[in-house]
Design an enzyme around this catalytic site. Sequence first.
Site, PDB file in Angstrom:
ATOM      1  N   ASP A  88       0.859  -1.188   0.000  1.00 38.70           N
ATOM      2  CA  ASP A  88       0.000   0.000   0.000  1.00 38.70           C
ATOM      3  C   ASP A  88       0.894   1.236   0.000  1.00 38.70           C
ATOM      4  O   ASP A  88       1.772   1.380   0.854  1.00 38.70           O
ATOM      5  CB  ASP A  88      -0.905  -0.007   1.234  1.00 38.70           C
ATOM      6  CG  ASP A  88      -1.861   1.174   1.244  1.00 38.70           C
ATOM      7  OD1 ASP A  88      -1.483   2.239   1.761  1.00 38.70           O
ATOM      8  OD2 ASP A  88      -2.977   1.041   0.708  1.00 38.70           O
ATOM      9  N   ASP A  99      -1.242   9.070 -12.054  1.00 36.85           N
ATOM     10  CA  ASP A  99      -1.315   7.912 -12.957  1.00 36.85           C
ATOM     11  C   ASP A  99       0.065   7.552 -13.499  1.00 36.85           C
ATOM     12  O   ASP A  99       0.431   6.370 -13.578  1.00 36.85           O
ATOM     13  CB  ASP A  99      -2.263   8.204 -14.125  1.00 36.85           C
ATOM     14  CG  ASP A  99      -3.727   8.182 -13.704  1.00 36.85           C
ATOM     15  OD1 ASP A  99      -4.013   7.717 -12.589  1.00 36.85           O
ATOM     16  OD2 ASP A  99      -4.574   8.645 -14.496  1.00 36.85           O
ATOM     17  N   ASP A 102      -4.218   2.442  -5.065  1.00 33.98           N
ATOM     18  CA  ASP A 102      -2.788   2.536  -4.751  1.00 33.98           C
ATOM     19  C   ASP A 102      -2.315   1.306  -3.979  1.00 33.98           C
ATOM     20  O   ASP A 102      -1.380   1.372  -3.184  1.00 33.98           O
ATOM     21  CB  ASP A 102      -2.488   3.817  -3.952  1.00 33.98           C
ATOM     22  CG  ASP A 102      -3.245   3.872  -2.636  1.00 33.98           C
ATOM     23  OD1 ASP A 102      -4.122   3.005  -2.413  1.00 33.98           O
ATOM     24  OD2 ASP A 102      -2.974   4.771  -1.817  1.00 33.98           O
ATOM     25  N   ASN A 159      -1.712  13.006  -5.543  1.00 35.39           N
ATOM     26  CA  ASN A 159      -2.792  13.412  -6.451  1.00 35.39           C
ATOM     27  C   ASN A 159      -3.243  14.846  -6.187  1.00 35.39           C
ATOM     28  O   ASN A 159      -3.477  15.615  -7.124  1.00 35.39           O
ATOM     29  CB  ASN A 159      -3.992  12.464  -6.305  1.00 35.39           C
ATOM     30  CG  ASN A 159      -3.831  11.193  -7.117  1.00 35.39           C
ATOM     31  OD1 ASN A 159      -3.148  11.180  -8.133  1.00 35.39           O
ATOM     32  ND2 ASN A 159      -4.460  10.121  -6.671  1.00 35.39           N
TER      33      ASN A 159
END
Length: 259
Positions: free
Chosen positions: A139, A156, A182, A147
């Site tokens: 993770d 991305d 993610d 972001n």
Amino acid sequence: MIHNLKRQLKADKLFITACDGANNRIIKAFNHLEPAMQEQPDDPDAVTMELTADKPRLSVPIVTADNHTYGTIHIVHTEPFEPTEEQLMQLQSMAAFIAYAIDLENTAVTDSLTGLYNRRYLHKLFDNGEAPSGVMFIDLNDFKWINDQFGHETGDKLLIQISNRLRSHLRKSDRIIRYGGDEFLICFPQLAEESGIRTVKEKIERSFQDPFLTDDVPVFITASIGVSSNQGVYVSLRQLIANADQAMYAAKQHYKNSL
């Protein structure tokens, strides 16, 4: 179509092979004397020897939409033969149909952004009753901040780079899945010993010490990783994932407490 074509060509054998590294793995074999196909030949080594023997053969590649050669259709006979234009077109149509089916299956189980397997593929593993030697749950830490700070397009691009870096530390037999936005899951079919998955974990942790470049801008990010092992006792894939998820959660809490 296959049996009609084999009969028209008067061929002894028809093989469909899949590329497996430097080798061609035989996935289907059709014998002239047997109406049914063999999904897994009883003696694959003998079939391989026959396929590589110096016999008249016609081969047509199976090429997927991304120009990847998945495998080959081989027609083998003891005597020289010359297919007609119509028969050759039938072979090519068969190869195209197989490639189309492969493309459809890959699309269904592949993540469109990273090219990794998706969670649908994981359900296939569940259905097959697979229990790999080990599982790793990854993770990314503070990916939402990436972001928010740089935008989703940069996020991305970062996910693609992370996927590629993870691939570089894995064997071809290891299966890496984009589990969530993610989150990544890695299944290790075979590990020589329990310490094997720990060694891979350490390599991946070290790999996150180097920055990722998005539009020539270095971006640093870390990951919380949990692992579980199936060494010595049978544990289902679902339980392995649950154990790795729990270990990852503990690593995530340790990361947050250290800030």
